[in-house]
Motif scaffolding. Sequence first.
Motif, mmCIF file in Angstrom:
data_model
loop_
_atom_site.group_PDB
_atom_site.id
_atom_site.type_symbol
_atom_site.label_atom_id
_atom_site.label_comp_id
_atom_site.label_asym_id
_atom_site.label_seq_id
_atom_site.Cartn_x
_atom_site.Cartn_y
_atom_site.Cartn_z
ATOM 1 N N SER A 76 -2.374 14.870 37.148
ATOM 2 C CA SER A 76 -3.191 14.201 38.178
ATOM 3 C C SER A 76 -3.354 12.605 38.635
ATOM 4 C CB SER A 76 -3.916 15.108 39.335
ATOM 5 O OG SER A 76 -3.548 15.483 39.182
ATOM 6 N N MET A 77 -3.892 12.557 36.656
ATOM 7 C CA MET A 77 -4.912 11.667 35.841
ATOM 8 C C MET A 77 -3.655 9.995 36.162
ATOM 9 S SD MET A 77 -7.954 12.241 35.793
ATOM 10 C CE MET A 77 -8.032 10.310 34.983
ATOM 11 N N GLN A 78 -2.451 10.679 35.410
ATOM 12 C CA GLN A 78 -1.171 9.424 35.256
ATOM 13 C C GLN A 78 -1.790 8.778 36.624
ATOM 14 O OE1 GLN A 78 1.842 11.540 33.720
ATOM 15 N NE2 GLN A 78 2.068 10.250 31.859
ATOM 16 N N VAL A 79 -1.044 9.459 38.045
ATOM 17 C CA VAL A 79 -0.449 9.048 38.955
ATOM 18 C C VAL A 79 -2.492 8.376 39.820
ATOM 19 C CG1 VAL A 79 -0.162 9.822 41.575
ATOM 20 C CG2 VAL A 79 0.495 10.821 40.310
ATOM 21 N N LEU A 80 -3.075 9.426 39.340
ATOM 22 C CA LEU A 80 -4.321 8.347 39.752
ATOM 23 C C LEU A 80 -4.279 6.998 39.179
ATOM 24 C CD1 LEU A 80 -7.273 8.066 40.862
ATOM 25 C CD2 LEU A 80 -8.118 8.964 38.920
ATOM 26 N N TRP A 81 -4.190 6.800 37.922
ATOM 27 C CA TRP A 81 -4.330 5.684 37.562
ATOM 28 C C TRP A 81 -3.545 4.388 37.502
ATOM 29 C CZ3 TRP A 81 -8.412 3.040 34.601
ATOM 30 C CH2 TRP A 81 -9.083 4.062 34.340
ATOM 31 N N ILE A 82 -2.397 5.005 38.100
ATOM 32 C CA ILE A 82 -1.521 3.497 38.742
ATOM 33 C C ILE A 82 -1.073 3.531 39.204
ATOM 34 C CG2 ILE A 82 1.066 3.732 39.665
ATOM 35 C CD1 ILE A 82 2.225 6.309 37.536
ATOM 36 N N LEU A 83 -2.193 4.050 39.924
ATOM 37 C CA LEU A 83 -2.873 3.795 41.557
ATOM 38 C C LEU A 83 -3.802 2.715 41.779
ATOM 39 C CD1 LEU A 83 -2.395 6.690 43.758
ATOM 40 C CD2 LEU A 83 -1.555 5.073 44.123
ATOM 41 N N LEU A 84 -4.366 3.118 40.374
ATOM 42 C CA LEU A 84 -5.806 2.117 40.397
ATOM 43 C C LEU A 84 -5.751 0.482 40.243
ATOM 44 C CD1 LEU A 84 -8.034 4.509 38.332
ATOM 45 C CD2 LEU A 84 -8.244 3.309 40.866
ATOM 46 N N LEU A 85 -4.620 0.741 38.879
ATOM 47 C CA LEU A 85 -3.531 -0.140 37.737
ATOM 48 C C LEU A 85 -3.030 -0.938 38.927
ATOM 49 C CD1 LEU A 85 -2.728 1.089 34.182
ATOM 50 C CD2 LEU A 85 -4.890 0.097 35.209
ATOM 51 N N PHE A 86 -1.815 -0.640 40.307
ATOM 52 C CA PHE A 86 -0.872 -1.420 40.199
ATOM 53 C C PHE A 86 -1.867 -2.807 41.263
ATOM 54 C CE2 PHE A 86 1.750 -2.378 44.250
ATOM 55 C CZ PHE A 86 2.876 -2.801 43.535
ATOM 56 N N PRO A 87 -2.886 -1.653 42.057
ATOM 57 C CA PRO A 87 -3.652 -2.891 43.028
ATOM 58 C C PRO A 87 -3.829 -4.256 42.294
ATOM 59 C CG PRO A 87 -4.241 -1.198 43.663
ATOM 60 C CD PRO A 87 -2.652 -0.245 42.474
ATOM 61 N N ALA A 88 -4.883 -3.697 40.864
ATOM 62 C CA ALA A 88 -4.708 -4.807 40.430
ATOM 63 C C ALA A 88 -4.059 -5.436 40.067
ATOM 64 C CB ALA A 88 -5.912 -4.248 38.741
ATOM 65 N N PHE A 89 -2.489 -4.891 39.298
ATOM 66 C CA PHE A 89 -1.770 -6.177 38.731
ATOM 67 C C PHE A 89 -1.024 -7.054 40.538
ATOM 68 C CE2 PHE A 89 2.691 -6.665 39.713
ATOM 69 C CZ PHE A 89 2.398 -7.994 38.528
ATOM 70 N N LYS A 90 -1.442 -6.591 41.491
ATOM 71 C CA LYS A 90 -1.063 -7.533 42.797
ATOM 72 C C LYS A 90 -2.396 -8.664 43.028
ATOM 73 C CE LYS A 90 0.797 -5.341 45.985
ATOM 74 N NZ LYS A 90 0.847 -4.811 47.993
ATOM 75 N N LYS A 91 -3.420 -8.235 42.212
ATOM 76 C CA LYS A 91 -4.894 -8.986 42.823
ATOM 77 C C LYS A 91 -4.633 -10.013 41.758
ATOM 78 C CE LYS A 91 -9.774 -8.869 43.983
ATOM 79 N NZ LYS A 91 -11.510 -8.077 44.090
ATOM 80 N N MET A 92 -4.676 -9.488 40.616
ATOM 81 C CA MET A 92 -4.524 -10.461 39.402
ATOM 82 C C MET A 92 -2.867 -11.961 40.024
ATOM 83 S SD MET A 92 -6.842 -10.625 37.299
ATOM 84 C CE MET A 92 -6.162 -11.216 35.485
ATOM 85 N N TRP A 93 -2.035 -11.298 39.542
ATOM 86 C CA TRP A 93 -0.402 -12.079 40.007
ATOM 87 C C TRP A 93 -0.681 -13.001 41.310
ATOM 88 C CZ3 TRP A 93 3.290 -13.617 37.543
ATOM 89 C CH2 TRP A 93 4.743 -14.034 38.861
ATOM 90 N N SER A 94 -1.652 -12.392 42.525
ATOM 91 C CA SER A 94 -2.195 -13.271 43.073
ATOM 92 C C SER A 94 -2.471 -14.526 43.263
ATOM 93 C CB SER A 94 -2.081 -13.015 45.021
ATOM 94 O OG SER A 94 -2.928 -13.319 45.454
ATOM 95 N N ALA A 95 -3.761 -13.474 42.485
ATOM 96 C CA ALA A 95 -4.962 -14.834 41.719
ATOM 97 C C ALA A 95 -4.548 -15.924 41.031
ATOM 98 C CB ALA A 95 -6.125 -14.641 41.248
ATOM 99 N N GLY A 96 -2.960 -15.620 40.001
ATOM 100 C CA GLY A 96 -2.342 -16.519 38.641
ATOM 101 C C GLY A 96 -1.624 -17.514 39.609
ATOM 102 N N THR A 97 -0.969 -16.533 40.549
ATOM 103 C CA THR A 97 0.089 -17.744 40.626
ATOM 104 C C THR A 97 -0.487 -18.516 41.788
ATOM 105 O OG1 THR A 97 0.251 -16.090 42.796
ATOM 106 C CG2 THR A 97 1.989 -16.111 40.983
#
Length: 264
Positions: A235-256
């Motif tokens: 549950s914690m592994q899935v939770l952290w993936i669900l938290l980190l993936f949107p954060a990555f998408k946001k960082m990638w969008s802002a960076g590009t």
Amino acid sequence: MISRFNNSKLFTLLKVQYSNMLEYRAEIALWAISGIIPFFMLNIWTNNNLNESINISNVMLSRYFLCAFFVRQFSVVWVVFSFEEDSLLGKVSPYLIQPLNPFFRYFAQHLAEQITRFPFAIIIAFFFFIFNPDSIWIPKLGILFLSIISTFLSFLIQFLIQSIVACLCFWTEKASSIERLIFIPTLFLSGLLAPVVSFPEYVRSWIYLTPFPYLIDFPANLLSGNATNITGGFSMQVLWILLLFPAFKKMWSAGTKKYTAMGS
């Protein structure tokens, strides 16, 4: 149709990266050998009878550190260093005009490297069992399957964390320095040097809220047969993936966007 096309591209990328990795078999063998830190820690624990303080037998401790070695072998990530180098060499620009996110390329590189690394990890485990015959065991098929999934989820968590840090290359030339700071708590809190259960209870209570124990400790305990909360761990592994993936998408969008602005 689009899904089939994307799957085809990913499979092609994986084949290409696997072919590239085969050219560096000797180097990958050295990488595999360099990951034997858990075996050194096992020697320290057993020689000082530290396992008695956490009520774990020598055999179960040996299995834990062997499994920690395996989990580490197949979840180690270096994407921030690859992206930083490509960014400094100007390779990111042509990647951005391709229809596939550049991080899929790095993802395929990691999977290909893991496949290439597998036989070397098996050889190291073989010698481990020669010197520790009492530690030989065969995990149940269901546990083995869950352990593989858990190790892959551990890899995803680390890949997303490093990908987020890698996106900082759009703002700084030394994102890898930040990754080295993250490596410190990863080293001490992930279970690579010591099982998390060996920490005082008041420390464990907050460690289990971080992603670190789910990188090594949880998959290693699961595979070795040591007591662990399977449902809570997944549950914690899935939770952290669900938290980190949107954060990555946001960082990638802002960076590009910043990268495009700098190039305009």
